[in-house]
Design an enzyme around this catalytic site. Sequence first.
Site, short mmCIF file in Angstrom:
data_model
loop_
_atom_site.label_atom_id
_atom_site.label_comp_id
_atom_site.label_asym_id
_atom_site.label_seq_id
_atom_site.Cartn_x
_atom_site.Cartn_y
_atom_site.Cartn_z
N SER A 95 3.63 76.38 3.49
CA SER A 95 4.60 76.75 2.45
C SER A 95 5.14 75.48 1.82
CB SER A 95 5.76 77.51 3.11
OG SER A 95 6.86 77.62 2.22
N TYR A 154 12.52 78.75 9.94
CA TYR A 154 11.24 78.93 9.22
C TYR A 154 10.76 77.61 8.62
CZ TYR A 154 7.98 80.80 5.70
OH TYR A 154 6.87 81.07 4.93
P1 NDP Z 1 3.75 89.35 5.11
O1 NDP Z 1 4.99 89.52 5.91
O2 NDP Z 1 3.56 90.15 3.90
O3 NDP Z 1 2.47 89.55 6.06
C1 NDP Z 1 2.41 88.85 7.27
C2 NDP Z 1 1.35 89.45 8.15
O4 NDP Z 1 1.36 88.72 9.40
C3 NDP Z 1 1.63 90.91 8.49
O5 NDP Z 1 0.44 91.62 8.53
C4 NDP Z 1 2.27 90.80 9.88
O6 NDP Z 1 2.12 91.95 10.66
C5 NDP Z 1 1.48 89.65 10.47
N1 NDP Z 1 2.20 89.10 11.61
C6 NDP Z 1 3.47 88.65 11.64
N2 NDP Z 1 3.81 88.32 12.88
C7 NDP Z 1 2.73 88.54 13.66
C8 NDP Z 1 2.48 88.42 15.04
N3 NDP Z 1 3.41 88.00 15.87
N4 NDP Z 1 1.26 88.75 15.50
C9 NDP Z 1 0.31 89.20 14.68
N5 NDP Z 1 0.48 89.35 13.35
C10 NDP Z 1 1.69 89.04 12.86
O7 NDP Z 1 3.69 87.79 4.79
P2 NDP Z 1 2.95 86.98 3.63
O8 NDP Z 1 1.62 87.56 3.34
O9 NDP Z 1 3.90 86.75 2.54
O10 NDP Z 1 2.80 85.58 4.38
C11 NDP Z 1 1.55 85.09 4.83
C12 NDP Z 1 1.70 83.61 5.06
O11 NDP Z 1 2.09 82.97 3.85
C13 NDP Z 1 2.74 83.22 6.10
O12 NDP Z 1 2.26 82.14 6.86
C14 NDP Z 1 3.92 82.78 5.26
O13 NDP Z 1 4.75 81.88 5.95
C15 NDP Z 1 3.20 82.14 4.10
N6 NDP Z 1 4.00 82.04 2.89
C16 NDP Z 1 4.53 83.14 2.31
C17 NDP Z 1 5.33 83.02 1.18
C18 NDP Z 1 5.96 84.20 0.53
O14 NDP Z 1 6.87 83.99 -0.31
N7 NDP Z 1 5.54 85.41 0.80
C19 NDP Z 1 5.59 81.70 0.57
C20 NDP Z 1 4.95 80.61 1.25
C21 NDP Z 1 4.19 80.78 2.36
P3 NDP Z 1 3.35 93.01 10.81
O15 NDP Z 1 3.80 93.33 9.44
O16 NDP Z 1 2.72 94.13 11.53
O17 NDP Z 1 4.40 92.29 11.61
#
Ligand code: NDP
Length: 245
Positions: A136, A149
């Site tokens: 990020s 975070y």
């Molecule tokens: P979402 O919350 O939309 O999706 C995250 C996914 O990761 C979900 O499917 C979630 O599953 C899964 N997940 C979370 N915790 C676990 C766990 N403990 N074990 C297995 N799976 C897990 O997030 P984004 O798509 O937005 O984010 C994806 C990446 O991008 C992350 O690394 C985030 O930090 C990064 N990012 C996102 C930004 C944003 O603004 N959205 C900006 C910059 C970076 P479940 O829902 O079932 O918990």
Amino acid sequence: MKLSFSGLRALVTGAGKGIGRDTVKALHASGAKVVAVTRTNADLVSLAKECPGIEPVCVDLGDWEATEKALGGIGPVDLLVNNAAIVIAQPFLEATKEAFDRSFHVNVRSVLQVSQMVAKGMIDRGVAGSIVNVSSIVAYVTFPGLANYCSTKGAMTMLTKAMAMELGPHKIRVNSVNPTVVLTDMGKKVTEDAAEFAKKLKERHPLRKFAEVEDVVNSILFLLSDSSASTSGSGILVDAGYLAS
Ligand code: NDP
């Protein structure tokens, strides 16, 4: 740029929603065999309908033993996307041990663990590989209420470099993508909880917008592919110019 991952096996964490889900779809469409790892089984069921043939793995990546059990025998993987992460928003003075530990376990420790398993397999097979850590812009700049975070993503910068240094001699590249806000479930929650801040934040981006999921996925695919064959230990900003402002 049309990329082909035909004949390669990819593993994507956090595959159920948002950026991870669309990464799975893009890799599947580009010919890769995909292992989709996430925490909510219903997401894997719907994803498998959209992408027939993917291999679903349901596990909480914050749980070291459960992850070892679920992925210990995962077999050959050529491409890894460490994408799963959580945000627990707390003002710094109210940040708790539980939130700090959970954030680091999911966002950083699982990257170490899953990458070790995958990299050992690549080295044993003597094949080249590419790993992309989804980080990020908060690896470089911080936002209020996100001390836990932001710290995890800062740690990811050095973990990416350390992995690149030690795995490079085995022809394994390791890079990150560093997006600004993306309006996935995670992005919506964070911006809705701080609506006024988010509005001003968007206006501070030179392109006057946040990033789209597709923009992030395209950078992930580029870093996974041979088109970035000489890039390792690096990061691509997908930030609508934010860090230049
Ligand atoms: P979402 O919350 O939309 O999706 C995250 C996914 O990761 C979900 O499917 C979630 O599953 C899964 N997940 C979370 N915790 C676990 C766990 N403990 N074990 C297995 N799976 C897990 O997030 P984004 O798509 O937005 O984010 C994806 C990446 O991008 C992350 O690394 C985030 O930090 C990064 N990012 C996102 C930004 C944003 O603004 N959205 C900006 C910059 C970076 P479940 O829902 O079932 O918990």
